[in-house]
Scaffold this motif. Structure first.
Motif, PDB file in Angstrom:
ATOM      1  N   SER A 267       0.817  -1.214   0.000  1.00 25.50           N
ATOM      2  CA  SER A 267       0.000   0.000   0.000  1.00 25.50           C
ATOM      3  C   SER A 267       0.852   1.266   0.000  1.00 25.50           C
ATOM      4  CB  SER A 267      -0.953   0.002   1.200  1.00 25.50           C
ATOM      5  OG  SER A 267      -0.250  -0.127   2.418  1.00 25.50           O
ATOM      6  N   ALA A 268       1.955   1.289   0.750  1.00 22.91           N
ATOM      7  CA  ALA A 268       2.830   2.461   0.743  1.00 22.91           C
ATOM      8  C   ALA A 268       3.431   2.666  -0.649  1.00 22.91           C
ATOM      9  CB  ALA A 268       3.939   2.299   1.780  1.00 22.91           C
ATOM     10  N   THR A 269       3.809   1.568  -1.286  1.00 23.45           N
ATOM     11  CA  THR A 269       4.345   1.663  -2.640  1.00 23.45           C
ATOM     12  C   THR A 269       3.288   2.168  -3.603  1.00 23.45           C
ATOM     13  OG1 THR A 269       5.808  -0.208  -2.151  1.00 23.45           O
ATOM     14  CG2 THR A 269       5.533   0.376  -4.454  1.00 23.45           C
ATOM     15  N   LEU A 272       3.045   5.900  -3.257  1.00 29.60           N
ATOM     16  CA  LEU A 272       4.162   6.581  -3.910  1.00 29.60           C
ATOM     17  C   LEU A 272       4.061   6.492  -5.425  1.00 29.60           C
ATOM     18  CD1 LEU A 272       7.082   5.524  -1.538  1.00 29.60           C
ATOM     19  CD2 LEU A 272       5.880   7.709  -1.636  1.00 29.60           C
ATOM     20  N   GLN A 273       3.670   5.330  -5.935  1.00 30.85           N
ATOM     21  CA  GLN A 273       3.482   5.184  -7.384  1.00 30.85           C
ATOM     22  C   GLN A 273       2.442   6.182  -7.878  1.00 30.85           C
ATOM     23  OE1 GLN A 273       4.582   2.255  -9.697  1.00 30.85           O
ATOM     24  NE2 GLN A 273       4.033   3.889 -11.093  1.00 30.85           N
ATOM     25  N   THR A 274       1.320   6.265  -7.160  1.00 26.33           N
ATOM     26  CA  THR A 274       0.260   7.197  -7.538  1.00 26.33           C
ATOM     27  C   THR A 274       0.703   8.639  -7.330  1.00 26.33           C
ATOM     28  OG1 THR A 274      -1.358   5.539  -6.826  1.00 26.33           O
ATOM     29  CG2 THR A 274      -2.169   7.774  -7.174  1.00 26.33           C
ATOM     30  N   GLY A 275       1.348   8.894  -6.193  1.00 30.64           N
ATOM     31  CA  GLY A 275       1.794  10.245  -5.883  1.00 30.64           C
ATOM     32  C   GLY A 275       2.868  10.759  -6.819  1.00 30.64           C
ATOM     33  N   SER A 276       3.595   9.870  -7.466  1.00 34.28           N
ATOM     34  CA  SER A 276       4.673  10.303  -8.368  1.00 34.28           C
ATOM     35  C   SER A 276       4.128  11.029  -9.592  1.00 34.28           C
ATOM     36  CB  SER A 276       5.518   9.103  -8.804  1.00 34.28           C
ATOM     37  OG  SER A 276       4.837   8.288  -9.744  1.00 34.28           O
ATOM     38  N   SER A 277       2.826  10.894  -9.858  1.00 33.12           N
ATOM     39  CA  SER A 277       2.219  11.661 -10.949  1.00 33.12           C
ATOM     40  C   SER A 277       1.862  13.075 -10.490  1.00 33.12           C
ATOM     41  CB  SER A 277       0.970  10.954 -11.462  1.00 33.12           C
ATOM     42  OG  SER A 277      -0.087  11.040 -10.519  1.00 33.12           O
ATOM     43  N   LEU A 278       2.142  13.374  -9.199  1.00 29.48           N
ATOM     44  CA  LEU A 278       1.844  14.658  -8.564  1.00 29.48           C
ATOM     45  C   LEU A 278       0.344  14.898  -8.420  1.00 29.48           C
ATOM     46  CD1 LEU A 278       4.608  16.958 -10.118  1.00 29.48           C
ATOM     47  CD2 LEU A 278       4.614  15.736  -7.941  1.00 29.48           C
ATOM     48  N   VAL A 279      -0.387  13.819  -8.216  1.00 26.67           N
ATOM     49  CA  VAL A 279      -1.807  13.924  -7.913  1.00 26.67           C
ATOM     50  C   VAL A 279      -1.965  14.447  -6.482  1.00 26.67           C
ATOM     51  CG1 VAL A 279      -2.050  11.601  -6.951  1.00 26.67           C
ATOM     52  CG2 VAL A 279      -3.986  12.646  -8.159  1.00 26.67           C
ATOM     53  N   ASP A 280      -3.157  14.885  -6.122  1.00 22.94           N
ATOM     54  CA  ASP A 280      -3.389  15.377  -4.763  1.00 22.94           C
ATOM     55  C   ASP A 280      -3.244  14.236  -3.752  1.00 22.94           C
ATOM     56  OD1 ASP A 280      -6.329  14.401  -3.779  1.00 22.94           O
ATOM     57  OD2 ASP A 280      -6.293  14.686  -5.951  1.00 22.94           O
ATOM     58  N   ALA A 284      -3.968   9.908  -3.692  1.00 20.40           N
ATOM     59  CA  ALA A 284      -2.864   8.970  -3.466  1.00 20.40           C
ATOM     60  C   ALA A 284      -3.156   8.060  -2.280  1.00 20.40           C
ATOM     61  CB  ALA A 284      -1.556   9.739  -3.239  1.00 20.40           C
ATOM     62  N   VAL A 285      -3.687   8.632  -1.208  1.00 21.08           N
ATOM     63  CA  VAL A 285      -4.010   7.842  -0.013  1.00 21.08           C
ATOM     64  C   VAL A 285      -5.171   6.889  -0.299  1.00 21.08           C
ATOM     65  CG1 VAL A 285      -4.935   8.002   2.330  1.00 21.08           C
ATOM     66  CG2 VAL A 285      -3.031   9.457   1.651  1.00 21.08           C
ATOM     67  N   ALA A 286      -6.140   7.314  -1.087  1.00 21.25           N
ATOM     68  CA  ALA A 286      -7.245   6.433  -1.468  1.00 21.25           C
ATOM     69  C   ALA A 286      -6.719   5.233  -2.248  1.00 21.25           C
ATOM     70  CB  ALA A 286      -8.274   7.199  -2.301  1.00 21.25           C
ATOM     71  N   ALA A 287      -5.743   5.465  -3.116  1.00 25.36           N
ATOM     72  CA  ALA A 287      -5.135   4.362  -3.871  1.00 25.36           C
ATOM     73  C   ALA A 287      -4.447   3.388  -2.924  1.00 25.36           C
ATOM     74  CB  ALA A 287      -4.145   4.905  -4.896  1.00 25.36           C
ATOM     75  N   ALA A 423       3.787   9.953   5.558  1.00 27.08           N
ATOM     76  CA  ALA A 423       5.223  10.148   5.818  1.00 27.08           C
ATOM     77  C   ALA A 423       6.036   9.877   4.559  1.00 27.08           C
ATOM     78  CB  ALA A 423       5.669   9.235   6.960  1.00 27.08           C
ATOM     79  N   HIS A 424       5.735   8.785   3.874  1.00 28.07           N
ATOM     80  CA  HIS A 424       6.472   8.448   2.653  1.00 28.07           C
ATOM     81  C   HIS A 424       6.132   9.420   1.519  1.00 28.07           C
ATOM     82  CE1 HIS A 424       8.381   4.736   3.986  1.00 28.07           C
ATOM     83  NE2 HIS A 424       7.269   4.467   4.651  1.00 28.07           N
ATOM     84  N   TRP A 425       4.875   9.827   1.428  1.00 26.58           N
ATOM     85  CA  TRP A 425       4.471  10.791   0.403  1.00 26.58           C
ATOM     86  C   TRP A 425       5.183  12.122   0.602  1.00 26.58           C
ATOM     87  CZ3 TRP A 425       1.646  15.377   1.301  1.00 26.58           C
ATOM     88  CH2 TRP A 425       1.261  16.064   0.140  1.00 26.58           C
TER      89      TRP A 425
END
Length: 492
Positions: A267-269, A272-280, A284-287, A423-425
């Protein structure tokens, strides 16, 4: 670039000889790791008959199915030594934090890197609790779910739904460097979303619980702890001066602390995978919550209870053990992808379980759990495979004793894990060099180039996995299929 001579012994590098070309390469070793992109320099001519899709001329690719030994980032957050059974948050052993800290204090540690002073923690605590209140529109949102909707489906959807309220937190609207600038204004916006997500996680989870009960929702109270407020929102039915049991409140806080982070799990990965697109951050947390939903991850403690119920009585354990060895049954709550000895969290949870059982009474499944635990720990099959109890084995029993339904267990995992995800985001948003979108490579093994064939000239490809499955229709679909209407004649 290939090099004619190997560096001398003691050099912090790896020498690789490519026997296809006879070239020798020197790859730097930094923090006991090598860069996968260094292998892109190791190119060779394509061998006769080799598929062009191998892209041999473009250098070697690194194959690592399931990320078994691929480091995707540098992190300062959580350290795990699976062979020694070690878990540390920012350098602090989990055993010390579980006894001396609290979930919210540990959240501050994970996100900002150090234990807070009294004044720092007060600000953080007050902001998180202040932002636990949710917009009244959320009541209608939760009421739109079916009465039997899985609470994790509601939780995942609700986390994404939150993002629709905060346009100032959306890089698609405010500019893609909204969270990566690192200046005071950017950090303030980032912190506000962190407060919101941690604070509202308990509120959303409680609403998912209450809607299943057919009850009105409860506004987060003032003056209670993070877990105390959570229990209040789930259970308060109008009683005056209602206060959750302190033993249960403390036990839930310890469980939240233990589940707050676990390095780059699935889930943390995903976050980060989702957040790397610079989404809100809400998306990212929902993903991440969706990833946690799976039975191989956040659903494991629910699977433990279902397993114990299926075993029934302690005397049925030997037969179950034999069925596991024959791969006729699945053993849940034992073993771990990282830990090869014991899960350090399991010892803390076991102690917490004893404290909870003192006030809730002994669960009927406990004897079965103990019998399974003792049998597995003495069996050579499990010893050889290093299948020791993990945190999920005992936490499910605690949640059950506290009266939570089985399908709510993953939600109790998701609420504290929001902290680790954030924290990771945050670390990725502020990392040196900016954020690069994650784009793994693949090894293509499909057909080579082929030409399009008109439909009348094609030969049907049959067989398992080669064609779509047929669906057997019933009810209105079946009757409609037999009816006649414009464009269709009745089937006789």
């Amino acid at each position: 670039m290939g090099k004619p001579l190997d560096p001398p012994l003691g050099t912090n590098s790896l020498s690789v000889r490519d026997n296809r070309t006879g070239m020798t390469f020197s790859v730097p070793i930094v923090d006991n790791s090598i860069s996968a992109t260094d292998f892109k320099t190791m190119s060779a001519p394509r061998a006769p008959g080799e598929p062009e899709e191998n892209e041999t001329e473009k250098g070697l690719r690194v194959s690592d199915k399931g990320f078994l030994n691929t480091a995707v980032l540098r992190s300062e957050i959580t350290f795990i030594d699976g062979d020694a059974g070690v878990l540390r948050y920012r350098g602090y052993p989990i055993e010390q934090l579980a006894v001396q800290s609290s979930h919210l204090e540990t959240a501050y540690l994970l996100i900002y890197g150090s234990l807070p002073s009294k004044a720092q923690f007060q600000v953080f605590h007050d902001e998180v609790m202040h932002h636990s209140v949710i917009h009244s529109d959320a009541e209608q949102f939760f009421r739109s779910f079916r009465y039997d909707a899985h609470p994790m489906a509601m939780m995942t959807t609700a986390l994404a739904y939150l993002g629709s309220y905060y346009s100032e937190a959306n890089p698609s609207l405010q500019g893609q460097n909204l969270f990566t600038r690192g200046d005071a204004a950017s950090l303030a916006i980032m912190d506000k979303q962190i407060y919101r997500l941690i604070g509202k996680a308990t509120t959303l989870a409680a609403m998912a619980y209450r809607v299943r009960q057919g009850r009105e929702f409860v506004t987060p109270p003032t003056g209670l702890s993070y877990t105390g407020s959570f229990l209040y929102q789930m259970d308060h039915l109008g009683q005056e001066n209602y206060a959750p049991n302190p033993v249960l409140e403390k036990a839930l806080d310890v469980l939240f602390l233990l589940h707050a982070d676990h390095e780059l799990n699935a889930s943390a990965t995903t976050v980060l995978q989702t957040g790397s697109s610079l989404v809100d951050p809400f998306s990212a947390v929902a993903a991440g919550c969706a990833s946690l939903y799976g039975p191989l991850h956040g659903g494991a403690n629910e699977a433990v209870i279902r397993m114990l119920i299926s075993i029934g009585k302690p005397e049925n354990v030997p037969a179950f053990i034999e069925a596991v060895k024959k791969r006729e049954k699945v053993l849940s709550g034992f073993g771990h992808r990282v830990y090869k000895t014991s899960d350090p969290r399991s010892f803390i949870v076991r102690k917490t379980a004893d404290e909870v059982f003192k006030i809730t009474g002994r669960d009927d499944l406990l004897d079965t759990a103990m019998a399974l635990h003792d049998a597995a720990m003495k069996d050579e099959y499990f010893i050889k495979r290093k299948l020791a109890p993990n945190v999920d084995f005992w936490s499910g029993l605690i949640y059950r004793a506290m009266g939570f339904p089985n399908d709510y267990f993953p939600v109790l995992f998701a609420v504290p894990r929001v902290v680790g995800w954030l924290a990771h985001w945050r670390q990725m948003m502020l990392q040196s060099g900016g954020v690069k979108i994650w784009r793994p490579r693949q090894i293509y093994v499909g057909p080579g180039k082929r030409d399009y064939v008109p439909v009348d000239e094609r030969i049907a490809v049959e067989g398992p996995k080669k064609t779509p499955s047929a669906v057997e229709h019933s009810g209105i679909s079946k009757r409609t299929g037999l009816a006649s209407f414009k464009g269709q004649h009745a089937k006789l």
